[in-house]
Structures are given as structure tokens and as C-alpha cells.
Design a protein around this motif. Structure first.
Motif, PDB file in Angstrom:
ATOM      1  N   UNK B 517       0.837  -1.215   0.000  1.00  0.00           N
ATOM      2  CA  UNK B 517       0.000   0.000   0.000  1.00  0.00           C
ATOM      3  C   UNK B 517       0.863   1.252   0.000  1.00  0.00           C
ATOM      4  N   UNK B 520       2.809   1.419  -3.465  1.00  0.00           N
ATOM      5  CA  UNK B 520       1.850   1.846  -4.485  1.00  0.00           C
ATOM      6  C   UNK B 520       1.570   3.332  -4.364  1.00  0.00           C
ATOM      7  N   UNK B 521       1.418   3.781  -3.117  1.00  0.00           N
ATOM      8  CA  UNK B 521       1.113   5.193  -2.897  1.00  0.00           C
ATOM      9  C   UNK B 521       2.218   6.072  -3.478  1.00  0.00           C
ATOM     10  N   UNK B 522       3.469   5.575  -3.397  1.00  0.00           N
ATOM     11  CA  UNK B 522       4.596   6.367  -3.914  1.00  0.00           C
ATOM     12  C   UNK B 522       4.505   6.581  -5.422  1.00  0.00           C
ATOM     13  N   UNK B 523       3.683   5.771  -6.092  1.00  0.00           N
ATOM     14  CA  UNK B 523       3.560   5.911  -7.547  1.00  0.00           C
ATOM     15  C   UNK B 523       2.574   6.993  -7.964  1.00  0.00           C
ATOM     16  N   UNK B 524       1.806   7.489  -6.978  1.00  0.00           N
ATOM     17  CA  UNK B 524       0.758   8.449  -7.339  1.00  0.00           C
ATOM     18  C   UNK B 524       1.111   9.881  -6.933  1.00  0.00           C
ATOM     19  N   UNK B 526       4.146  11.106  -4.622  1.00  0.00           N
ATOM     20  CA  UNK B 526       4.545  11.295  -3.219  1.00  0.00           C
ATOM     21  C   UNK B 526       5.531  12.449  -3.145  1.00  0.00           C
TER      22      UNK B 526
END
Lengths: 589, 589
Positions: B517, B520-524, B526
Motif C-alpha cells: 500500500x 503503491x502510494x509512492x507511484x501516485x 509522493x
């Protein structure tokens, strides 16, 4: 800092300054050799400008490679904007970008990061960190922070001390289901997570802390509904050497202060209604008092305007009670039929609905004209204090059940008539709750509030005579029909507390084992004390004008108690289970 | 209210007023027909006066029936006191009591409710609510409240938002042991209690919250020591678009503000030392810098003043290092022998201690005179920059081990010389920690801080070459030799985070399952971010000048993780176990 300013603070006063901004790409327009980019951060949006011929070619190229939600840093001069934008605080200026750095690229988000999004509940919960980027969601949490700040300021100012009570406590049989935590150091034993810090705050009173509060996480392992979460937050308070009156005044003051500070609303003095009156007048212990529409009994304890005229339904009913849907005499037959269907749905379960139309011309028309003369119906109309143009809606049956049904109808009519304006606020104290309620299924008495609630002194004698009639020094605060807080004067004498546990079916041993520490504490000089707890998530949702508390929790769980973002709960390793000296039952494997 | 005033507020200005006070009986003196009673509440002590002939007989009788810790209400007139008491705020007045009510009697407490009590640790923990009545204990918790208030005020003022993160989260293999919570709604699955809100605060940065803080309970299922509790409180913070420098400045500001507001102390600017230097100069990554006494190497990387003179111990040692116990040349042989014994104890484990006495008359005497000429010892003395009257204490052996031993000796000498004044405060930033440390036992690399800590950009290349040399952008704040907080610049790029998990021995699947999670968040999108967490209990104990954090926790647990007051943890019912789909292992039954 990687920036000189935030995206919310530049204005004409900054023109010609060189600035560095950081943030997320909200939107890019590329037209006629000009690129306008909306750069977003928590504080606002600032427009970046790129222009062919003026902007360095490599910067232009980078700008054209940007996608939504890229994280960038832009350096440039603040210039006055030709086409001003009144909608944003920085609408008078823009930045002519000279240097541009991509700090982190972004994949296309799975839903629009806009106030109006195209993402459904499930996808937004899974990518909660993206949902939290939306202004509307982030603002809810900023509001929450403000509510907490003003709450603390108010209580600090009144000499309340915030004290942290433990999270790893002891499981007790009374109340809702506990979450438990196996203890590795004490194999076979468990902690429980607190449903509230109730006993600890009482012990703090015994300890002489005098005024305590805490904004604190609590836990209940209950089946979930939209407005319930397994972990929730309370504003938990307790005071010594006070009466119920003092608690009501202190916390009415707090709520009014919050309305003033958070909403800019001058909330009027909070009226009080007894539980008995609330049930009689509204059929609910949390009436929505944004509108009157109080119940009127045509047949009840005080009078009977309906019996003996041949209408068996009313003759057989213990209670005939109705509301005045003021100004609704014009409702069509279809509308009334539809209301009748609505109230007969299984969720509400009324048998039928009687109406009396008090027409604008003074004539009266009802669904029971067959049984009652105009003369008799006039008496009904008078009982309701109705005016021409009003519509009386009447239910009948067994008392408690009928009142509950009529409560639903009252709320529905209130909504239809637009009397439940979310921007209007009416608070109410409901007092004098029954101390006990009888659980038919379990065939025993339960504490309506909790076992530490004190009976009213004048009702203590009834503890030996009529348990159902004992009133408690307990109170709820209700805002717009929602219970936002509740509390009570506490028992502080060991003997009365012992008796209370006895009434609740505890053996002397069980009481001592579970609550001995509290009853023992009462022997060492416990002061009279009383307290209250507010549901903080709920309170925030009221201030935010939303129905669901989830919108005011950063990382809520779904109705199965799952956090779908981190995928929790989850299996744990055999090594962990072994260390904790527990096994997963075969049924769950 | 049951009282008109508290026991801490009456003064000469109130003389002749009728007042009602409530509180606890602290002390009664009955002499010559006069009774003086000290009435205590949280706010202070007020003297009540009863006098034969003047006080109503029934009131006198009641007064004579009172015991220590009875809770009473007394009504009477404020009068000027003949014998003033300077020690208490209300010492100018007393109350001539006209009415007296016993609100609750008290059994004799099991220990004295006085600043100096006769109660041992165990009994005071069991009756914690009585221990909390003692001024010294209650004041610790009042101090705690003040520290929290000023912390929030400072952070609020800098636009930090307090956001509550969940308590029921997911168990992860990295770090300390988790407490877990079986999920009834998801049988066979478990929540975990957070060791810190680390991943959530990083997600809040991804969500654009920009500046987050939370004063929050955290949980670690570790074996306990005096200064560790299974549940503890953190001031948890995170910022976006910042460098390490910004975090250090922001939180140095916070600590200085707290010292100013809570202690009235103007803390000087906080110096910074690298981890490497801290280890070299103090043998510790949390040196007590209230005193200098830095290490001096006689044999090390830079020089060798000891080898080849026939002293095998030094010849074989990798490191010969010592401290200057300034002014201690007068230590007797017995004192030095005792120090030698002290450092040879198994807890420290040095092989021996070499001393060099630089006498006041300029002569030099050492325990190694056999091997080193006065000429050679003079060089040592110069290396230490010692003055006549100083005493050099020298250890030798393997580098790391010897430094640790010398650290212990340095602290001990500091204490003996009175250089560790609890009223004096020296804060220090320790920076540039190693990113990784090798676990010999597990034969793998561990994150020294945690897996989300960023390597220094200039050291990233070393990730492929020499893991032990990679420095992190990580920092600790140390006050008087105690680590009060620590944090780091975080990794915010998916690829680097993935690599970090790989280095830590996670398979790609494990990394994705546990921390997907976050990656994945780092791909949107960060943002660069960094943070810090302070141990709140520890910080309060520093402000309170006490060694144990327990004194600053209202209801602490003992070294077995038990709350002996409520007797928790405890067994739970079979019905509960069944509902939760778990069983207690036979070994624990």
C-alpha cells in the motif's frame, strides 16, 4: 525548505519576487503556445505560466511531459495576471516559470482528485490517500482538528486536566463486546481495549484530580453500521463536587463555544426535556427539535376523544396519537396513500394511518368520517390546535410501539416539509432517564446508561420496590435528532454500588472480581462526582453537515471492520501465535 | 457546585465571607479545646478551625469523628489567621466552621498520603488512585498536561494538523513485536496495535497534508525495563517539501519553546554531532553533554603513543583511549582500585584500568610506570591537554567494546564529580546515523532507524558497494544523555523503497504483501518528506527531573506488563474465545 511560499499565499504584493513553489499538478491547459498549470497544495492553488519563446525550451518540454498529480517544484517570478480569477485567493497573480523540476512523477489516479469525483466508495477507500487529497475530504479533517483545539482550549481554561488512561485494560462482562489482546508475558491471559475510560476517570476523581478530560480512542467490537466504527473517539470528561446542574451548564457552555468558534453560530440556551416527556411528545429520546410538531394524544392517560363510536381499531388501541402536518391539507389522496404505504413498511410496521384534513375553507374531511361526526372531529382539531389548511396524521395501537412509529412519521414529514435544514442547529438536553431497563430475552435488568450511574436520590427507595420506575441522574445531549453526548452523576458509595451490581445479576464474587478495584477505591474517600462523554466523530460530522462519521475519520474501516487500504485484519505467523500461546480455532481455518 | 471555592484560593481579601469548601482531611490537631483541620484538594490546603464554646456542639462532635482522607464539606466564615503559614498560599486565613458534612468516610489508607510516603512501590501501584493523591505524583501529571498543551500550541501555530491515525492496524514483521487483536468479524485474522503511526503519517504526506502531528499512544510487546512500558505516548510529526535541516530547525524550536514555557529555561542553540563523532568522542550515540570529558585516543587511527614499550596489554589493543578526570589527581589508591573493580564488573566487563596521576606539583605517577618513562607519559598528558591535579583514566582493547566501557566510566566519573546536575539541561542533535546495521546472529542487515529512512543522497551509490558505510539522513535528539526523539528524511520513491526492502531480505512478494500500500502510494505523486517522533513520557520525565517514565503515567504497568490495580491482563470467558475463533494453547492453560 524546498519552497519559498505555499500555493495559497501569493498576491499582488509579491509581484516581481522570485519564488519557489512545490505541489501537485491539478490541471494543465496547453493552447496557442501558452501553457497554464494549476499547482495545488494544502493551502491553495497557484497558476504557473509557460510561454513559447519566453520560457526556456527545456522547461517548456518538461512542462509538456507533466501529468495530473505529478509532484513538481517550480521557480519563477510572480507576475500580475491579465485575466483575474476571483474564485481562488491567488487569482490576481501567476508565476512565470524559469526552472521546473519533477520531484516525483505520478501514475494516472484511479479517480478524479476533484471536489466532485467519479470514484465510488470502494475505490476511494482503497486509495484513501488519494481521496484525502480532495479539498472536501481534507477540509473535514481540518475541521476535526479545529473542533479538538477549541474543545481543549475551553476545558483547559476551566482547570480540566487532560490525563491519558491506559489502552490495555481488563475485559468486563457488562456493556458491548470487548476487543481483546493476548498477553505474551502472561500466557493465557488477555488485555481488553477500553469501550470508554469510565472506571479510570472515576478513579481519577477518587485520586482528587477534580476535573479530568481526554480526547481518547475507544473500541467496541459490535456489528457495524454506516455511523459506527470499531474504533471511535470520545471527548471524555469528569468533575468532582458537582451536581447534575453543574455538568449540564459546563458542557452546554462547551457546545455553545464550539458552535461559536467553529461555525460562527450563536447557539441559544439549550432547553431540557425529561426522558418521559421526550417519549410522550416525540416518541424518541433523541428528538429532532429543529421543528415542533409535537405528539397530541386523542386517547391516552388524560383523555379519550375516540372510543365508543364504532371504530374498532381505535377502541382496541391503548393509544391514539398523532401529529399536525401543518399546511398539508392540500395533500392529494395519492400523497396520503403513499405515506400510508411508507409507514406500513416492515421497518416501521404501522398497521395503518388515519388522516384528518382541516381544509382551508374550514371544512373537515377524514379517513374515518364513517365513524366520527364533524362535531367530534372538530374536537380533535382543537386538541391539535390546528388551523385551516392543516393535516392531522394519526396512529393507534400499543403505546411504546405506536410512539416509535409516529416518531418516524414525524421525522419523515419534517424532512418533506424542509423543516430539517442542515444549516440550522437545535440542541436539547434529555434528562431523568430510567436507571434500568428490562431485557425480556435475558430476563434480567440492565443499566440503561452503565452500572456506575446514580439513581436520583428521591428514587433510591424505589430500588427495593419498583426497579422500572427508578430514574437516574443521567443526561444526553441531542443535536438535530442525533445523540452527541451523554453522561451521569455517578455512584460514589460502595454500598450503593454493591447493590447496583446485585440488581444487575452479579454475584458478590463476580462484582468483586470485575469491579473490586473501584468498589475498594470508594472506601478510601471517594468524592461525589459526575461526568459526560461526547462522540467526537459524530460531533465533527454535525459541524461538517454530513451524515456519516466516516467522512471525518482519516482512515476509517468498512462495514466488515476492514481497512481495505492496508488490507487489515490479516493472518499472522505461526511463530507469533505460538509466542502468544494462542491458536486459531479450526472453524476459522 | 457543592463548594463556593477551592482549597487553594482563599486569602485575606475573602475575610468575613461565608464559604463552602470540599475536600479530603489531610491532618487534624485537637488541643486545648481547639481543633485545626487541614482540608486538601487539588488546588491546595485550607485550614479549618473548630473551637469549643464557639463551634456548635454537633459540628465539634462530627469534627472529632473524622479520620484521614475523609471527604467532607465545610461551611463557615473566612477569618484572618493569628499564626500565619508562609508555606501555603492560603496561609493568611482559616475557616471558622459552622456546618460540617461527611460526604464519604474513608478507611485508613495503606500508606501515608504525603510527599514523603511510607508506601513501597508495590502497594502504591495497587492503590494507584491513592498514590495519585500525593502532590508530587499529581504534579507530574499536571506537568505532562502542560507539556502537551505547549507542544500543541507550537505545532498548531506552524500549521501542523493533528490527525488521528488508526489503532487497529496490520501486523508487520519488521521492528519490535506487535500486540495483536483477533478479529471476530474476520475469523482467523488479526489486527495489530501500532508501534508507531509511521506508514500512516507518510500516507498523509502523500495525501498532501503537508504538516502532520499527533500525540498518540503506541504499543510494543517487548520485555519491560524500568523505563519501558508496553503502551507509551509519542509526539509524532511529519513534514513535506523539507530537508533534514528544516526538520532539525523546526523541532529544535519546539524543544526550546517547551523549555522556555514549562521550565522557564532559555535553552541554548542545540549543537550537532555526527554519529561517528559521538562514538569517537563519547563512545555513545546519546552522550550526556552536560560535561565535556571527551575521549582522547593514545593509540588509534591517528597516532600511537603506547606501543613497543613492553606493555603487552596496550601493544595487543586496537585502541587505547581515556578520559581526563579533571582535578582528581588526589584520588587515593583505594579510590582508584574501587573504580577499577567497578569497571571490571560483568555488566561493563573491562579487563582493567590504567591511570596517570598528573600531580599538583607537576610530577607524574601512573600504574604503568614500569613500562613508560616520565617523558613518554608527558606526551600522554599533553595529548589529554591535562593540567596539574588531573587524573587520566585509560582503557584498552577492541575499539567498539572499549569505547562503550569508557562511556560508562565517563558517566560514572561525571556523576561522582557532580557534573550531571538534574537542573541543568544540554540538548544535542546526533546526525548521520548509519542506514543499516548487521545482525550477526540473523546474518542479515537491519534498518538502524526503520526501513523507510532515506540514505544520504551522496551515499546512495554505496548501496551497491558497501552497505555498512551508507549513512542515513536520520537524526536523534539527546538531552542529558537520554534519547528523547528521533527521525529521518524518508524514502519517497518506489524504486528506492523496493531496493531497501530487498537489502533487508524481503522477497518482492513479502515486500508487496506487507508494504504494498505504501509503495503503491509512492507511484501516485509522493512528495519529499521527513519527520520525527519524540517519546512523550520520556520528555515529561526529563522536564520533571525524574528517572522513571512511570512517574509521569497515570496508570502504568509493572515489569511483567501487569496493571496490578485492576488486575489485568486476565483470563477471558470461553464464550469470548469462541466468538473470536481462538483457543488458548495447552501450554498456557
Amino acid at each position: 525548505m524546498l519552497r519559498t511560499h505555499t500555493c495559497g499565499e501569493l498576491s499582488l504584493g509579491h509581484v516581481n519576487q522570485d519564488v519557489v513553489l512545490c505541489g501537485w499538478v491539478q490541471r494543465v491547459r496547453d493552447k496557442g503556445g501558452m501553457i497554464w498549470l494549476d499547482l495545488r497544495d494544502r493551502y491553495g492553488i497557484t497558476q504557473l505560466l509557460f510561454e513559447e519563446g519566453k520560457t526556456p525550451a527545456n522547461v517548456l518540454e518538461t512542462a509538456r511531459s507533466l501529468g495530473r498529480e505529478f509532484v513538481i517544484s517550480a521557480k519563477g517570478a510572480v507576475i500580475e495576471r491579465l485575466a483575474k480569477n476571483d474564485k481562488i485567493a491567488t487569482g490576481d497573480i501567476e508565476i512565470r516559470v524559469a526552472e521546473l523540476t519533477i520531484l516525483n512523477p505520478a501514475k494516472l489516479p484511479p479517480f478524479l482528485i476533484e471536489d466532485e469525483t467519479d470514484g465510488g466508495d470502494d475505490i476511494r477507500m482503497k486509495y484513501r490517500y488519494l481521496d484525502l487529497r480532495r479539498n472536501v475530504v481534507r477540509k473535514n479533517l481540518q475541521l476535526r482538528h479545529q473542533v479538538a483545539r477549541y474543545t481543549r482550549a475551553y476545558l483547559d481554561n476551566l482547570n480540566f486536566i487532560e490525563v491519558e488512561t491506559p489502552v490495555l485494560i481488563k475485559s468486563t462482562p457488562e456493556g458491548a463486546r470487548d476487543f481483546v489482546v493476548p498477553s505474551r508475558m502472561n500466557p493465557g491471559e488477555f488485555y481488553a481495549l477500553p469501550q470508554s475510560p469510565q472506571t479510570f476517570k472515576q478513579l481519577l476523581m477518587v485520586a482528587g484530580f477534580d476535573r479530568y478530560y481526554q480526547i481518547v480512542k475507544c473500541f467496541r467490537d459490535e456489528d457495524l453500521r454506516a455511523d459506527r466504527q470499531p474504533e471511535f473517539t470520545q471527548i471524555d470528561c469528569e468533575m468532582s463536587f458537582v451536581t447534575q446542574e453543574d455538568v449540564l451548564n459546563t458542557f452546554e457552555g462547551m457546545i455553545r463555544e464550539l458552535f461559536s468558534k467553529v461555525k460562527g453560530i450563536d447557539l441559544p440556551e439549550v432547553p431540557r426535556v425529561t426522558y418521559a416527556d421526550a417519549m410522550r411528545l416525540y416518541g424518541s429520546d433523541k428528538p429532532d427539535t429543529r421543528f415542533e410538531m409535537q405528539f397530541v394524544e386523542l386517547k391516552g392517560d388524560d383523555r379519550d376523544l375516540t372510543s365508543g363510536k364504532g371504530f374498532g381499531v381505535f377502541d382496541d388501541a391503548g393509544l391514539v396519537v398523532g401529529i399536525n402536518a401543518s399546511g398539508c391539507a392540500g395533500y392529494t389522496r395519492k400523497q396520503v396513500d403513499e405515506l400510508t404505504d411508507w409507514i406500513k413498511r416492515p421497518q416501521i410496521g404501522a398497521k395503518g394511518l388515519v388522516y384528518v384534513r382541516y381544509n382551508a375553507d374550514g371544512s373537515i374531511k377524514s379517513s374515518v368520517d364513517k365513524f366520527y361526526s364533524e362535531e367530534e372531529l372538530k374536537k380533535w382539531v382543537e386538541a391539535f390546535d390546528a388551523k385551516p389548511g392543516d393535516l392531522l396524521l394519526i396512529l393507534s395501537g400499543q403505546g411504546d410501539k405506536t410512539r416509535k412509529q409516529l416518531n418516524e412519521l414525524r421525522l419523515e414529514i419534517g424532512s418533506r416539509l424542509g423543516l430539517r435544514n442542515p444549516d440550522e442547529y437545535r440542541a436539547l438536553w434529555v434528562i431523568d432517564f430510567p436507571l434500568l431497563e428490562f431485557g425480556e430475552e435475558e430476563n434480567r435488568w440492565f443499566a440503561m446508561h452503565h452500572p456506575f450511574t446514580s439513581p436520583k436520590p428521591e428514587d433510591v427507595d424505589l430500588l427495593d420496590k419498583n426497579l422500572g420506575q427508578v430514574r437516574a441522574n443521567a443526561y444526553d445531549m441531542v443535536i438535530n435528532g442525533v445523540e452527541v453526548g451523554g453522561g451521569s452523576v455517578r455512584i460514589f458509595e460502595k454500598e450503593l454500588q454493591r447493590k447496583m451490581f446485585e440488581i444487575l445479576g452479579f454475584s458478590a464474587e463476580e462484582a468483586q472480581e470485575q469491579f473490586g478495584f473501584l468498589m475498594n477505591a470508594f472506601e478510601f474517600g471517594a468524592p461525589p462526582h459526575a461526568g459526560i462523554a461526547f462522540g467526537f466523530d459524530r460531533l465533527c460530522s454535525i459541524f461538517g453537515g454530513a451524515d456519516s462519521i466516516r467522512d471525518f475519520i482519516a482512515f476509517p474501516k468498512n462495514n466488515s471492520g476492514r481497512d481495505v487500504m492496508i488490507d487489515s485484519p490479516s493472518a499472522i505467523s505461526d511463530a507469533q501465535l505460538k509466542e502468544l500461546a494462542i491458536k486459531v480455532a479450526e472453524t476459522a481455518q
